[in-house]
Design an enzyme around this catalytic site. Sequence first.
Site, PDB file in Angstrom:
ATOM      1  N   ARG A  96       0.845  -1.189   0.000  1.00  0.00           N
ATOM      2  CA  ARG A  96       0.000   0.000   0.000  1.00  0.00           C
ATOM      3  C   ARG A  96       0.885   1.246   0.000  1.00  0.00           C
ATOM      4  NH1 ARG A  96       1.458   1.688   4.441  1.00  0.00           N
ATOM      5  NH2 ARG A  96       0.283   3.628   4.181  1.00  0.00           N
TER       6      ARG A  96
ATOM      7  N   ALA B  10       0.929   5.294  -1.965  1.00  0.00           N
ATOM      8  CA  ALA B  10       0.924   5.722  -3.361  1.00  0.00           C
ATOM      9  C   ALA B  10       2.206   5.403  -4.134  1.00  0.00           C
ATOM     10  CB  ALA B  10       0.605   7.215  -3.437  1.00  0.00           C
TER      11      ALA B  10
ATOM     12  N   GLN C 264      -3.399   2.421  10.133  1.00  0.00           N
ATOM     13  CA  GLN C 264      -2.070   2.523   9.530  1.00  0.00           C
ATOM     14  C   GLN C 264      -1.137   3.403  10.347  1.00  0.00           C
ATOM     15  OE1 GLN C 264      -4.938   2.709   7.798  1.00  0.00           O
ATOM     16  NE2 GLN C 264      -4.688   2.149   5.650  1.00  0.00           N
TER      17      GLN C 264
ATOM     18  N   ASP D 294      -2.581  10.365  -2.264  1.00  0.00           N
ATOM     19  CA  ASP D 294      -2.777   9.280  -3.222  1.00  0.00           C
ATOM     20  C   ASP D 294      -3.100   9.802  -4.609  1.00  0.00           C
ATOM     21  OD1 ASP D 294      -3.108   6.278  -1.904  1.00  0.00           O
ATOM     22  OD2 ASP D 294      -3.341   7.902  -0.469  1.00  0.00           O
TER      23      ASP D 294
ATOM     24  N   LYS E  97      -5.720   9.609   2.802  1.00  0.00           N
ATOM     25  CA  LYS E  97      -6.464   8.747   3.705  1.00  0.00           C
ATOM     26  C   LYS E  97      -7.543   9.523   4.452  1.00  0.00           C
ATOM     27  CE  LYS E  97      -7.317   4.901   5.908  1.00  0.00           C
ATOM     28  NZ  LYS E  97      -7.878   3.741   5.218  1.00  0.00           N
TER      29      LYS E  97
END
Length: 400
Positions: free
Chosen positions: A82, A84, A230, A271, A282
């Site tokens: 995960r 970008a 995260q 992202d 996020k």
Amino acid sequence: MADQYAQSGEDTRPTETPTNSANADKAAPRASQAIPVIRWAEPPEGPVLVLLDQTRLPGEETELVCTDAPALVQAIRTLAVRGAPLLGIAGAYGVALAAVRGFDVAEAAGALAGARPTAVNLEHGVRRALTAYRSALAGGADQELAGAAALEAARALHREDAEASARMAVHGLALLDEMLPGGGHRILTHCNTGALVSGGEGTAFAVALAAHRKGHLRRLWVDETRPLLQGSRLTAYEAARAGMAYTLLTDNAAGSLFAAGEVDAVLIGADRIAADGSVANKVGSYPLAVLARYHHVPFIVVAPVTTVDPDTPDGASIEVEQRASHEVTEVTAPYVPMAGLETGGGIAVAPLGTQAYNPAFDVTPPELVTAIVTEEGVVSPVTAGGLGELCARSRQVTIS
């Protein structure tokens, strides 16, 4: 499709890659050989792409082996890989894997590019390797040589991202020191933006790490980052490994920190950045931007130029990924066996059948963004014209 797990018995830390070992964190409390976040391997049974499975952190450091594109697509969708920049690298390697193993490259590229629709870097990486593959075929190369061309494109992207990470850290720290002279920075960050998302040391986290190494970081405030944690699972993990002064907080506690005057700057990744400067990151990033504006705190986005998407005109045009309700309605305990709970299962924290609104990202408009830091420099104020000039400058550098 086939994946398998291989667990390392060593005490390892996934904060360096073979392409960027010179930037390994010297301040880690325990010296050991790192597990690369992503690597290409060629065992006797054929080439594979090996990932550090981020869903298993911080409990264990385990590698996930992907032998084809469908396995990699599944790893992307489950967030085993995960972030970008890393998604772009993974997408490029995925195309190379399909080419080298003789699978349908176009089909693999399509599946990979659509695995996480908000992350523009993923599509960029896929396109770069696919272009190299097709150009080689058009030039008369056979399947083997075309596969090698795709693999070299993926490796080049991996190297470039490591270099971009280092340059973003330099630009970002210079901006912080200019805005906040005297050091002692108290930085709030959201989600995970360190070596786990990059070919190097990350994006926003790399700036905080540079401040730490220079002795300018007083405190790193780490948002827990709901619903997949995260921040607590990954950013706190990286901060602890680096010996940084950090404190974990729930996302909805950020407002009290701002009100108490305990935040000097917000640093996040992205992202996708639209042509007008709108930033998709996020979910939870937009409320931080609103808080930062009200409390006169700089809100800084750190991302490589590849995250800027000139084909997306504004924030309303960004497709926001919606994730499953169970990520909110259940608390999962995948790594610690509990009585009466299977490993990988969840404990319900909402009534059975509850529907959850669970977007993976939100969009921050450009007027709330103080600056966008890239490897090519800083855009501030954030405008379509400023971003366009930076991207044009980046293309000129690439061509030359």
